[in-house]
Scaffold this motif. Structure first.
Motif, PDB file in Angstrom:
ATOM      1  N   ILE A  39      -5.532   5.129  13.027  1.00  0.00           N
ATOM      2  CA  ILE A  39      -6.036   5.863  11.859  1.00  0.00           C
ATOM      3  C   ILE A  39      -4.859   6.364  11.027  1.00  0.00           C
ATOM      4  O   ILE A  39      -4.883   6.313   9.796  1.00  0.00           O
ATOM      5  N   PHE A  40      -3.806   6.819  11.697  1.00  0.00           N
ATOM      6  CA  PHE A  40      -2.621   7.309  10.994  1.00  0.00           C
ATOM      7  C   PHE A  40      -1.963   6.177  10.203  1.00  0.00           C
ATOM      8  O   PHE A  40      -1.593   6.355   9.044  1.00  0.00           O
ATOM      9  N   ARG A  41      -1.836   4.991  10.824  1.00  0.00           N
ATOM     10  CA  ARG A  41      -1.239   3.842  10.128  1.00  0.00           C
ATOM     11  C   ARG A  41      -2.057   3.460   8.897  1.00  0.00           C
ATOM     12  O   ARG A  41      -1.499   3.158   7.842  1.00  0.00           O
ATOM     13  N   GLU A  42      -3.373   3.465   9.036  1.00  0.00           N
ATOM     14  CA  GLU A  42      -4.235   3.149   7.891  1.00  0.00           C
ATOM     15  C   GLU A  42      -4.033   4.170   6.774  1.00  0.00           C
ATOM     16  O   GLU A  42      -3.988   3.811   5.603  1.00  0.00           O
ATOM     17  N   TRP A  43      -3.907   5.431   7.151  1.00  0.00           N
ATOM     18  CA  TRP A  43      -3.693   6.491   6.165  1.00  0.00           C
ATOM     19  C   TRP A  43      -2.365   6.271   5.429  1.00  0.00           C
ATOM     20  O   TRP A  43      -2.294   6.382   4.212  1.00  0.00           O
ATOM     21  N   ILE A  44      -1.323   5.920   6.170  1.00  0.00           N
ATOM     22  CA  ILE A  44      -0.001   5.663   5.581  1.00  0.00           C
ATOM     23  C   ILE A  44      -0.088   4.476   4.616  1.00  0.00           C
ATOM     24  O   ILE A  44       0.425   4.540   3.495  1.00  0.00           O
ATOM     25  N   GLU A  45      -0.721   3.387   5.064  1.00  0.00           N
ATOM     26  CA  GLU A  45      -0.833   2.205   4.201  1.00  0.00           C
ATOM     27  C   GLU A  45      -1.598   2.517   2.918  1.00  0.00           C
ATOM     28  O   GLU A  45      -1.195   2.097   1.830  1.00  0.00           O
ATOM     29  N   LYS A  46      -2.686   3.253   3.039  1.00  0.00           N
ATOM     30  CA  LYS A  46      -3.474   3.624   1.870  1.00  0.00           C
ATOM     31  C   LYS A  46      -2.636   4.473   0.915  1.00  0.00           C
ATOM     32  O   LYS A  46      -2.653   4.289  -0.293  1.00  0.00           O
ATOM     33  N   ARG A  47      -1.857   5.365   1.478  1.00  0.00           N
ATOM     34  CA  ARG A  47      -0.990   6.236   0.674  1.00  0.00           C
ATOM     35  C   ARG A  47       0.088   5.428  -0.055  1.00  0.00           C
ATOM     36  O   ARG A  47       0.383   5.675  -1.223  1.00  0.00           O
ATOM     37  N   MET A  48       0.641   4.434   0.647  1.00  0.00           N
ATOM     38  CA  MET A  48       1.684   3.588   0.045  1.00  0.00           C
ATOM     39  C   MET A  48       1.104   2.743  -1.069  1.00  0.00           C
ATOM     40  O   MET A  48       1.727   2.585  -2.124  1.00  0.00           O
TER      41      MET A  48
END
Length: 87
Positions: free
Chosen positions: A71-80
């Motif tokens: 979930i954290f990785r998805e959040w980071i990717e979405k933010r990027m």
């Protein structure tokens, strides 16, 4: 831009800023120490604490996820992606 807890999603923020994990660890060490009461050597206390840490680590790595890093990785990717899109 400095990294700060306030940038994280709320589900991560709440888990990272509390001391619940540390308090629970201390409680477990105290509980086991009361059973033994007197340690013959300082090394004996270190060995007990090490065994408790290993046991807790095994429990956390096999039983449950405290922080779901997917979930954290998805959040980071979405933010990027959002950052790239906004320029």
């Amino acid at each position: 831009m400095p990294w700060h807890f306030s940038y994280l999603p709320e589900r991560f923020r709440n888990r990272l800023i509390t001391t619940n994990m540390v308090e629970r660890l201390n409680e477990e060490v105290r509980r086991r120490e009361r059973v033994i009461r007197i340690f013959p050597y300082e090394f004996s206390a270190h060995r007990l604490i090490g065994a408790i840490l290993i046991e807790i680590d095994e429990r956390w790595s096999t039983e449950r996820l405290y922080l779901n890093m997917e979930i954290f990785r998805e959040w980071i990717e979405k933010r990027m992606r959002k950052k790239r899109h906004n320029g």
